[in-house]
Design a protein around this motif. Structure first.
Motif, PDB file in Angstrom:
ATOM      1  N   TYR A 405      31.143  25.974  63.679  1.00 45.51           N
ATOM      2  CA  TYR A 405      31.994  27.160  63.750  1.00 45.51           C
ATOM      3  C   TYR A 405      31.437  28.211  62.801  1.00 45.51           C
ATOM      4  O   TYR A 405      30.534  27.933  61.999  1.00 45.51           O
ATOM      5  CB  TYR A 405      33.444  26.815  63.392  1.00 45.51           C
ATOM      6  N   ASP A 406      31.969  29.426  62.891  1.00 42.87           N
ATOM      7  CA  ASP A 406      31.494  30.535  62.062  1.00 42.87           C
ATOM      8  C   ASP A 406      32.119  30.436  60.674  1.00 42.87           C
ATOM      9  O   ASP A 406      33.321  30.623  60.510  1.00 42.87           O
ATOM     10  CB  ASP A 406      31.862  31.870  62.718  1.00 42.87           C
ATOM     11  N   PHE A 407      31.302  30.141  59.681  1.00 41.11           N
ATOM     12  CA  PHE A 407      31.749  30.013  58.294  1.00 41.11           C
ATOM     13  C   PHE A 407      31.345  31.286  57.559  1.00 41.11           C
ATOM     14  O   PHE A 407      30.168  31.542  57.343  1.00 41.11           O
ATOM     15  CB  PHE A 407      31.097  28.781  57.662  1.00 41.11           C
ATOM     16  N   GLY A 408      32.328  32.101  57.190  1.00 41.18           N
ATOM     17  CA  GLY A 408      32.035  33.371  56.544  1.00 41.18           C
ATOM     18  C   GLY A 408      31.830  33.225  55.047  1.00 41.18           C
ATOM     19  O   GLY A 408      32.515  32.443  54.389  1.00 41.18           O
ATOM     20  N   VAL A 409      30.883  33.988  54.510  1.00 40.66           N
ATOM     21  CA  VAL A 409      30.635  33.998  53.066  1.00 40.66           C
ATOM     22  C   VAL A 409      30.691  35.444  52.585  1.00 40.66           C
ATOM     23  O   VAL A 409      30.038  36.325  53.162  1.00 40.66           O
ATOM     24  CB  VAL A 409      29.275  33.366  52.716  1.00 40.66           C
ATOM     25  N   TYR A 410      31.455  35.685  51.535  1.00 42.03           N
ATOM     26  CA  TYR A 410      31.700  37.033  51.028  1.00 42.03           C
ATOM     27  C   TYR A 410      31.506  37.049  49.513  1.00 42.03           C
ATOM     28  O   TYR A 410      31.841  36.081  48.827  1.00 42.03           O
ATOM     29  CB  TYR A 410      33.137  37.471  51.341  1.00 42.03           C
ATOM     30  N   VAL A 411      30.977  38.156  49.005  1.00 46.15           N
ATOM     31  CA  VAL A 411      30.894  38.365  47.561  1.00 46.15           C
ATOM     32  C   VAL A 411      31.973  39.367  47.172  1.00 46.15           C
ATOM     33  O   VAL A 411      32.033  40.472  47.727  1.00 46.15           O
ATOM     34  CB  VAL A 411      29.506  38.879  47.141  1.00 46.15           C
ATOM     35  N   LEU A 412      32.837  38.973  46.240  1.00 49.83           N
ATOM     36  CA  LEU A 412      33.906  39.849  45.752  1.00 49.83           C
ATOM     37  C   LEU A 412      33.598  40.279  44.325  1.00 49.83           C
ATOM     38  O   LEU A 412      33.368  39.429  43.456  1.00 49.83           O
ATOM     39  CB  LEU A 412      35.261  39.129  45.769  1.00 49.83           C
ATOM     40  N   ASN A 413      33.597  41.580  44.102  1.00 53.78           N
ATOM     41  CA  ASN A 413      33.472  42.112  42.748  1.00 53.78           C
ATOM     42  C   ASN A 413      34.870  42.204  42.149  1.00 53.78           C
ATOM     43  O   ASN A 413      35.715  42.963  42.620  1.00 53.78           O
ATOM     44  CB  ASN A 413      32.811  43.491  42.783  1.00 53.78           C
ATOM     45  N   THR A 414      35.125  41.429  41.097  1.00 54.93           N
ATOM     46  CA  THR A 414      36.433  41.448  40.440  1.00 54.93           C
ATOM     47  C   THR A 414      36.395  42.252  39.142  1.00 54.93           C
ATOM     48  O   THR A 414      37.299  42.134  38.311  1.00 54.93           O
ATOM     49  CB  THR A 414      36.903  40.012  40.145  1.00 54.93           C
ATOM     50  N   GLY A 415      35.359  43.068  38.988  1.00 60.94           N
ATOM     51  CA  GLY A 415      35.216  43.859  37.769  1.00 60.94           C
ATOM     52  C   GLY A 415      35.493  45.334  37.982  1.00 60.94           C
ATOM     53  O   GLY A 415      36.626  45.746  38.212  1.00 60.94           O
ATOM     54  N   ARG A 416      34.421  46.142  37.958  1.00 61.69           N
ATOM     55  CA  ARG A 416      34.556  47.590  38.056  1.00 61.69           C
ATOM     56  C   ARG A 416      33.455  48.148  38.957  1.00 61.69           C
ATOM     57  O   ARG A 416      32.461  47.470  39.250  1.00 61.69           O
ATOM     58  CB  ARG A 416      34.449  48.251  36.674  1.00 61.69           C
ATOM     59  N   VAL A 417      33.622  49.394  39.348  1.00 64.15           N
ATOM     60  CA  VAL A 417      32.591  50.148  40.059  1.00 64.15           C
ATOM     61  C   VAL A 417      32.359  51.441  39.290  1.00 64.15           C
ATOM     62  O   VAL A 417      33.312  52.106  38.874  1.00 64.15           O
ATOM     63  CB  VAL A 417      33.015  50.455  41.512  1.00 64.15           C
ATOM     64  N   GLY A 418      31.094  51.775  39.065  1.00 71.87           N
ATOM     65  CA  GLY A 418      30.777  53.040  38.416  1.00 71.87           C
ATOM     66  C   GLY A 418      30.523  52.964  36.932  1.00 71.87           C
ATOM     67  O   GLY A 418      30.222  53.983  36.305  1.00 71.87           O
ATOM     68  N   GLY A 419      30.628  51.774  36.343  1.00 74.40           N
ATOM     69  CA  GLY A 419      30.340  51.646  34.918  1.00 74.40           C
ATOM     70  C   GLY A 419      31.433  50.921  34.165  1.00 74.40           C
ATOM     71  O   GLY A 419      32.483  50.563  34.715  1.00 74.40           O
ATOM     72  N   THR A 420      31.193  50.717  32.882  1.00 69.60           N
ATOM     73  CA  THR A 420      32.152  50.033  32.026  1.00 69.60           C
ATOM     74  C   THR A 420      33.393  50.894  31.820  1.00 69.60           C
ATOM     75  O   THR A 420      33.445  52.058  32.225  1.00 69.60           O
ATOM     76  CB  THR A 420      31.516  49.699  30.668  1.00 69.60           C
ATOM     77  N   GLU A 421      34.375  50.326  31.167  1.00 70.41           N
ATOM     78  CA  GLU A 421      35.660  51.005  30.992  1.00 70.41           C
ATOM     79  C   GLU A 421      35.516  52.350  30.282  1.00 70.41           C
ATOM     80  O   GLU A 421      36.299  53.276  30.516  1.00 70.41           O
ATOM     81  CB  GLU A 421      36.605  50.089  30.213  1.00 70.41           C
ATOM     82  N   ASP A 422      34.516  52.482  29.415  1.00 68.84           N
ATOM     83  CA  ASP A 422      34.355  53.727  28.664  1.00 68.84           C
ATOM     84  C   ASP A 422      33.556  54.791  29.416  1.00 68.84           C
ATOM     85  O   ASP A 422      33.325  55.881  28.894  1.00 68.84           O
ATOM     86  CB  ASP A 422      33.703  53.450  27.307  1.00 68.84           C
ATOM     87  N   VAL A 423      33.136  54.492  30.655  1.00 70.57           N
ATOM     88  CA  VAL A 423      32.408  55.475  31.463  1.00 70.57           C
ATOM     89  C   VAL A 423      33.421  56.287  32.267  1.00 70.57           C
ATOM     90  O   VAL A 423      34.171  55.738  33.088  1.00 70.57           O
ATOM     91  CB  VAL A 423      31.405  54.790  32.412  1.00 70.57           C
ATOM     92  N   GLU A 424      33.435  57.587  32.044  1.00 67.85           N
ATOM     93  CA  GLU A 424      34.373  58.455  32.748  1.00 67.85           C
ATOM     94  C   GLU A 424      34.121  58.399  34.255  1.00 67.85           C
ATOM     95  O   GLU A 424      32.984  58.501  34.710  1.00 67.85           O
ATOM     96  CB  GLU A 424      34.225  59.895  32.255  1.00 67.85           C
TER      97      GLU A 424
END
Length: 516
Positions: A405-424
């Motif tokens: 059967y079709d077994f799906g594999v996904y990568v989930l980013n549970t952090g941030r996009v665009g930089g660390t917390e101090d990046v505007e």
């Protein structure tokens, strides 16, 4: 099957004490404290796993990827520990890894000093109960002496793993995680020998209109594995929060009868199941901030951000592990901070295995000071695999290809996009974002398009997800006039990944080629 070692003689041994008896001993510990929840927190001296002090016992280090110890040296270690135990009061807790119907069920036990009674109390919640068929000769054994000195070893601590006799020995470490992983690490090796792949993974069952879906969630400690396992989608129920085994054809088997949860930032709004179980008399806490009046502060990391707690599955609503069946999809968690989308769907088995082998994330306090805050790559997000890492990747490829059967594999980013917390302008992937993604994956309601840079699929639409820039990071960088920065990050990351994967000699060439 190789025979487990006999336990050394001790001054006294309390065999399978009750939780109430264990609480009485914990109450006498100088570093224990009763909390506002009428349960106990113990402040341990060691606050994370002691990977640098862990050795596999062998005279043939070739097949082992971790540091090793020759048997001549190990003989002295055994003698020292047995002499130490001779005049100590000990506790023996016996049980199983795996539920009653699992073909990978294995007897296990921990033998530990009574002076650290919180550790067997927590471990007892994770074992499946002993029955009439339990055999000492089959048992994976952890002999644990938290107060026995380990002079001459890194940080004055020592963990030895003797796979010939299925015995792990622990010296001068009072952190519960070494008990838990002491048995599970040996079980993982045994599973691999049976043709399975033990995975550092949670498991949950999600009801949908097209039937129940079994979701696996792998990730390094602190990336949100337990949180993702316990968040509810369509009334989903957790099955396992840490280790499962995948076998040929896609069936999954669980390991533990309870959960070992990270407590820092624990919020009843987002994690009501975990909070409710740990904020009860039956829960056990370790290295959590507790004030002089017993008040618990899950946001206080002044001692450590790696506070932990255990509870039994019986304390929560959960899905019966005996009925788990076949896995439908796999989530690979990555707490990234720049160009990784909130979700990416792997476009082939080979690409799925490549990202499994990358095991990327930002390290947390769970791995100790050496890992916290650093960019890490741990194949399979499993730091407990003892063989050469490429074996995990090749085994996963074989298992996925064995599924009809079709077994799906996904990568989930549970952090941030665009930089660390101090990046505007950077944005955090919040728990509700990840939950909406998991729900939509289970229901098959995400719309996808190919990503031109990496070759995986990125989402163009996710129901109940309000921020397209988290789904397609290029949009965020472009809208903020940072497109050149994005392109530099893409180029550097792709080359860095290829260079890293070249280190895994033995990994099938088609897996290496799947990284664009």
């Amino acid at each position: 099957m190789r025979v487990a070692s006999q336990l050394p003689p001790a001054k006294s041994v309390a065999v399978n004490p009750t939780q109430e008896e264990l609480r009485e001993w914990v109450e006498r510990m100088p570093n224990s404290q009763r909390t506002e929840f009428d349960n106990w927190n113990v402040t341990a001296e060691v606050t994370a796993r002691s990977a640098g002090s862990t050795f596999v016992v062998t005279d043939d280090p070739g097949p082992i990827s971790k540091q090793t110890m020759p048997r001549s040296e190990y003989s002295d270690v055994v003698r020292r520990q047995e002499e130490y135990i001779r005049d100590k009061d000990m506790i023996l807790v016996e049980g199983y890894i795996g539920p009653e119907n699992s073909p990978l069920k294995r007897a296990t036990r921990v033998f530990i000093e009574r002076s650290n009674a919180n550790i067997p109390a927590m471990q007892q919640q994770l074992y499946y109960p002993k029955d009439a068929d339990w055999r000492e000769d089959d048992a994976l054994t952890v002999i644990y002496t938290p107060n026995c000195p380990a002079e001459g070893y890194p940080d004055g601590r020592l963990v030895t793993i003797d796979l010939d006799n299925w015995v792990t020995r622990v010296f001068s470490i009072d952190y519960f995680g070494e008990s838990k992983m002491g048995g599970l690490r040996m079980w993982m090796e045994w599973c691999f020998q049976q043709g399975a792949l033990a995975m550092h993974s949670g498991a949950k069952l999600i009801p949908t209109d097209s039937g129940d879906k079994v979701c696996l969630i792998i990730g390094l400690s602190g990336t949100g594995k337990t949180t993702t396992t316990f968040t509810r989608q369509n009334g989903s129920l957790p099955v396992q929060d840490d280790i499962v085994a995948l076998v040929e054809g896609g069936e999954v088997f669980s390991t533990e009868n309870g959960c070992f949860a990270k407590t820092f930032g624990l919020d009843p709004k987002y994690e009501p199941t975990i909070y409710g179980a740990l904020a009860s008399p039956a829960g056990w806490l370790e290295n959590v901030a507790v004030d002089e009046n017993g008040g618990v502060d899950f946001y206080d990391d002044s001692y450590t951000a790696n506070g932990r707690g255990t509870f039994s599955l019986a304390a929560i609503e959960h899905y019966d592990p005996r009925k788990l069946g076949k896995a439908d999809f796999l989530l690979i968690l990555n707490r990234n901070e720049n160009i990784a989308p909130a979700v990416a769907k792997m476009s082939s088995v080979e690409q799925a295995v490549a990202y499994f082998m990358l095991g990327e994330t930002k390290g947390t306090s769970a791995g100790g000071k050496a890992e916290a805050g650093k960019n890490l790559r741990v194949p399979g997000t499993n730091p407990f695999f003892l063989g050469h890492e490429y074996l995990q990747g090749n085994r996963l490829a074989d298992l996925i290809n064995s599924m009809d059967y079709d077994f799906g594999v996904y990568v989930l980013n549970t952090g941030r996009v665009g930089g660390t917390e101090d990046v505007e302008g950077s944005k955090k992937v919040e728990i509700p974002h990840s939950s909406a993604i998991v729900k939509a994956i289970a229901e098959g309601r995400i719309e996808w398009e190919a990503d031109s840079e990496f070759g995986y699929l990125v989402a163009t639409n996710v129901p109940d997800f309000d921020d397209p820039e988290l789904l397609q990071p290029r949009r965020l960088y472009e809208s903020q006039g940072r497109l050149e920065e994005y392109e530099r990050l893409v180029t550097a990351l792709k080359e860095d990944r290829r260079e890293y994967m070249r280190n895994h000699a033995g990994l099938r060439p088609e897996i290496l080629e799947a990284l664009q």
